[in-house]
Design an enzyme around this catalytic site. Structure first.
Site, PDB file in Angstrom:
ATOM      1  N   LYS A 188      -2.553  11.085   5.557  1.00 29.04           N
ATOM      2  CA  LYS A 188      -1.104  10.885   5.698  1.00 29.04           C
ATOM      3  C   LYS A 188      -0.512  12.109   6.395  1.00 29.04           C
ATOM      4  CE  LYS A 188       2.887   9.306   3.022  1.00 29.04           C
ATOM      5  NZ  LYS A 188       3.345   8.284   3.944  1.00 29.04           N
TER       6      LYS A 188
HETATM    7  N1  PMP Z   1       0.889   2.499   5.518  1.00 31.00           N
HETATM    8  C1  PMP Z   1       1.484   3.530   6.123  1.00 31.00           C
HETATM    9  C2  PMP Z   1       1.133   3.846   7.526  1.00 31.00           C
HETATM   10  C3  PMP Z   1       2.434   4.291   5.437  1.00 31.00           C
HETATM   11  O1  PMP Z   1       3.037   5.324   6.041  1.00 31.00           O
HETATM   12  C4  PMP Z   1       2.774   3.960   4.126  1.00 31.00           C
HETATM   13  C5  PMP Z   1       3.839   4.737   3.387  1.00 31.00           C
HETATM   14  N2  PMP Z   1       3.316   5.868   2.762  1.00 31.00           N
HETATM   15  C6  PMP Z   1       2.113   2.886   3.518  1.00 31.00           C
HETATM   16  C7  PMP Z   1       1.166   2.180   4.242  1.00 31.00           C
HETATM   17  C8  PMP Z   1       2.353   2.565   2.092  1.00 31.00           C
HETATM   18  O2  PMP Z   1       1.750   3.552   1.318  1.00 31.00           O
HETATM   19  P1  PMP Z   1       2.252   3.875  -0.148  1.00 31.00           P
HETATM   20  O3  PMP Z   1       2.246   2.571  -0.872  1.00 31.00           O
HETATM   21  O4  PMP Z   1       1.262   4.818  -0.703  1.00 31.00           O
HETATM   22  O5  PMP Z   1       3.610   4.442  -0.016  1.00 31.00           O
END
Ligand code: PMP
Length: 322
Positions: free
Chosen positions: A160
């Site tokens: 991330k």
């Molecule tokens: N995919 C991407 C590319 C993201 O940036 C996010 C947001 N963090 C998600 C999926 C969803 O992830 P999460 O449920 O951990 O927030």
């Protein structure tokens, strides 16, 4: 107009919001060399507590996926950040839904050196009030983007990293200019990956389908949460498998999910109406379950919630509630 919070957290200290700054010459600013988490805190159903949702899972992804793969080392621990998140939210006296963002940055390195051990690592936490996603009720119209998802062999989506979000920007810009609210992104093999900052799920023939974690997606915490809740609370089977582009046109219901986007119903894809172009019963039921859990009304899932205040819960400052 939004008003800035009073405090942020920088490198272990709570500081006044304007002091939460970073130099223009850092790798973080020059190259987007940072990793972060987006975490939500929810005001409880009775208004007497704010719960951070899945704090441990977010910090685990930050330290044991994103920082690990980027070989980012620092003396700041997950425990330090967890405490920082609670201290900061309390210091700002938030009695509302909040969005919390811990971030680790590569600072200025030595010239010609990419030895990660020699590059300073800076850390910050910001928390701001954030109401639920504005399209939870009405849903969104999406396209299938002409862009392809970044892939593990070049720019790993499971990290991330701030720089990865340039891709979300290309996708979202195109979708907006073409008159859509968002877009589904296919991976290099032409299968569905995810959306900008959200994972994708669809209901078809009584089962829920979602791409696997090898499809070029972030290992989303909401995705895992929903896989569990769909099976345990709605008693519907979830299948993790590849999804073709034309399959999404046949979905009875579809939605994006993520911490910030929560569960956003998709009511049209490339102008094919999804389920008659209206938000379906399944997505509605899932939203209810999710928000009940996040706001502390489902004791069976209380291990996912970290209370910010108390115990005992202090009384809310009514004038500061949103
Ligand atoms: N995919 C991407 C590319 C993201 O940036 C996010 C947001 N963090 C998600 C999926 C969803 O992830 P999460 O449920 O951990 O927030």
């Amino acid at each position: 107009m939004s008003v800035n919070p009073r405090f942020a957290w920088m490198n272990g200290r709570i500081v006044a919001w304007p002091e939460a700054t970073i130099h223009v010459r850092t790798d973080a600013v020059m190259y987007g060399a940072n990793v972060f988490e987006g975490i939500r805190g929810y005001l409880s159903a009775d208004g007497k507590q704010v719960f951070v949702f899945r704090l441990n899972e977010h910090l685990d992804r930050l330290f044991n996926t994103s920082m690990r793969i980027l070989r980012m080392t620092t003396t700041v621990t997950a425990e330090t950040l967890a405490k920082g998140i609670l201290d900061l939210t309390r210091a700002n006296e938030f009695w509302c839904d909040v969005h919390i963002r811990p971030t680790m940055y590569f600072g200025a390195g030595e010239p010609w050196s990419f030895d990660p051990a020699k590059i300073e690592v800076l850390s910050s936490i910001t928390a701001v009030p954030m109401p639920p996603h504005p399209r939870l009720e009405l849903g969104i119209q999406v396209s299938v983007s002409s862009w392809r998802r970044i892939q593990d062999t070049s720019m790993p989506p499971r990290v991330k990293a701030g720089a990865n979000y340039l891709q979300s920007r290309y996708v979202a810009m195109e979708a907006t200019l073409d008159g859509y609210d968002s877009a589904i992104i296919l991976n290099e093999t032409g299968k569905v990956a995810e959306g900008p900052a959200a994972c994708f799920m669809m209901l078809r023939g009584g089962r829920v389908f979602t791409p696997p974690i090898t499809a070029g997606i972030l290992e989303s915490i909401t995705r895992l949460t929903l896989i569990q809740l769909i099976s345990e609370r709605l008693h519907v089977e979830v299948v993790e498998r590849e999804i073709d582009r034309t399959e999404v046109y046949l979905a009875e219901e579809a939605f994006f999910c993520g911490t910030a986007q929560e569960i956003v119903p998709i009511v049209g894809i490339d102008r094919y109406p999804v389920g008659g172009g209206r938000v379906g019963q399944f997505v509605r039921a899932l939203q209810r379950v999710y928000f009940d859990v996040a706001r502390g009304s489902e004791p069976a899932y209380s291990a996912w919630l970290t209370p910010i205040y108390g115990p005992p819960a202090s009384e809310p400052h009514n004038e500061e509630r949103t």
